[in-house]
Design an enzyme around this catalytic site. Sequence first.
Site, PDB file in Angstrom:
ATOM      1  N   ARG A   1      21.967  -7.470  -5.461  1.00 34.47           N
ATOM      2  CA  ARG A   1      22.062  -7.960  -4.076  1.00 34.47           C
ATOM      3  C   ARG A   1      20.666  -8.400  -3.660  1.00 34.47           C
ATOM      4  NH1 ARG A   1      21.292  -5.846   0.963  1.00 34.47           N
ATOM      5  NH2 ARG A   1      22.740  -6.466   2.605  1.00 34.47           N
TER       6      ARG A   1
ATOM      7  N   LYS B   1      12.671  -4.544  -0.388  1.00 35.92           N
ATOM      8  CA  LYS B   1      12.662  -3.236   0.276  1.00 35.92           C
ATOM      9  C   LYS B   1      11.275  -2.594   0.263  1.00 35.92           C
ATOM     10  CE  LYS B   1      17.537  -2.125   0.215  1.00 35.92           C
ATOM     11  NZ  LYS B   1      18.647  -1.383  -0.392  1.00 35.92           N
TER      12      LYS B   1
END
Length: 275
Positions: free
Chosen positions: A253, A219
């Site tokens: 995740r 991210k």
Amino acid sequence: MQRHPSLPSLDRPRIMGILNLTPDSFSDGGLWTDPDLALRHALAMVQAGADFIDIGGESTRPGAAPVSLQQELDRVIPVIERLAGETAAMISVDTSKPEVMRAAVTAGAGMVNDVFALRQEGAVEAAAGLGVPVCLMHMQGEPRRMQEKPGYDDVVEEVGSFLAQRAAVCEAAGISANQIVLDPGFGFGKTLQHNLDLLRGLPLLARAGYPLLVGISRKSMLGAITGRETGDRVAASVAAALLAVQGGAAIVRVHDVAETADALKLLAAFTDKPY
Ligand code: 8Y7
């Protein structure tokens, strides 16, 4: 249908591998739009140590084009059907649409991962009716504009009370407490500082008693810290997963399953726990 009505044991940290069936996801968009390649990639992630495969057909990237119900079904259902026939790993469907939840579970998904925390019309009822575990994620605003001006007085407290509230709504609708996973939603309406506060605050969030899922893999917060582009954030992603697990995350995740599994094996050896 419902091959996995309950979560796997979370006595050790678990890995959720990401399978994006979208042409426009920020990090791997367009890579797995061919169903054969998608299936092969999913099976490779299981081989590498993924306990869950999270399959999504709609990008939540700011500015991503919305996807029609039919388009989302066409992307995810055939892959879920084929993958369910070839693995015992838990298949999680990343969707906010009740119709997609139902079709996915019929096709062999065993869990719903909803970045809207089942706030869309009919979503709580759909998930409760299916009887599968759910992951409820926090997001401030909606994907298109969530990064414009995120603001909190106390991000950990506010995310924590939102998640507790959503868990209560789900339990009232008949989803049992042991079918609920909570996720602070890294990057969803958060500045870098908010994300760091949440990562540091995981032990506090874990006190609610529900397992925590954390997704930081590749991210932009990692780009902000390292100055690297998405494909070059593997090391930072693995470090973030390790920090998350040390903070109390039950499930991470990730895109890079093998690398994360190695790090978790190291952590298990270090803490003298089985992996
Ligand atoms: C998350 C997520 C995404 C996350 C959960 C990405 C679908 C962006 N991020 N679901 N989905 N948690 N539960 O980086 O952090 O894959 S999409």
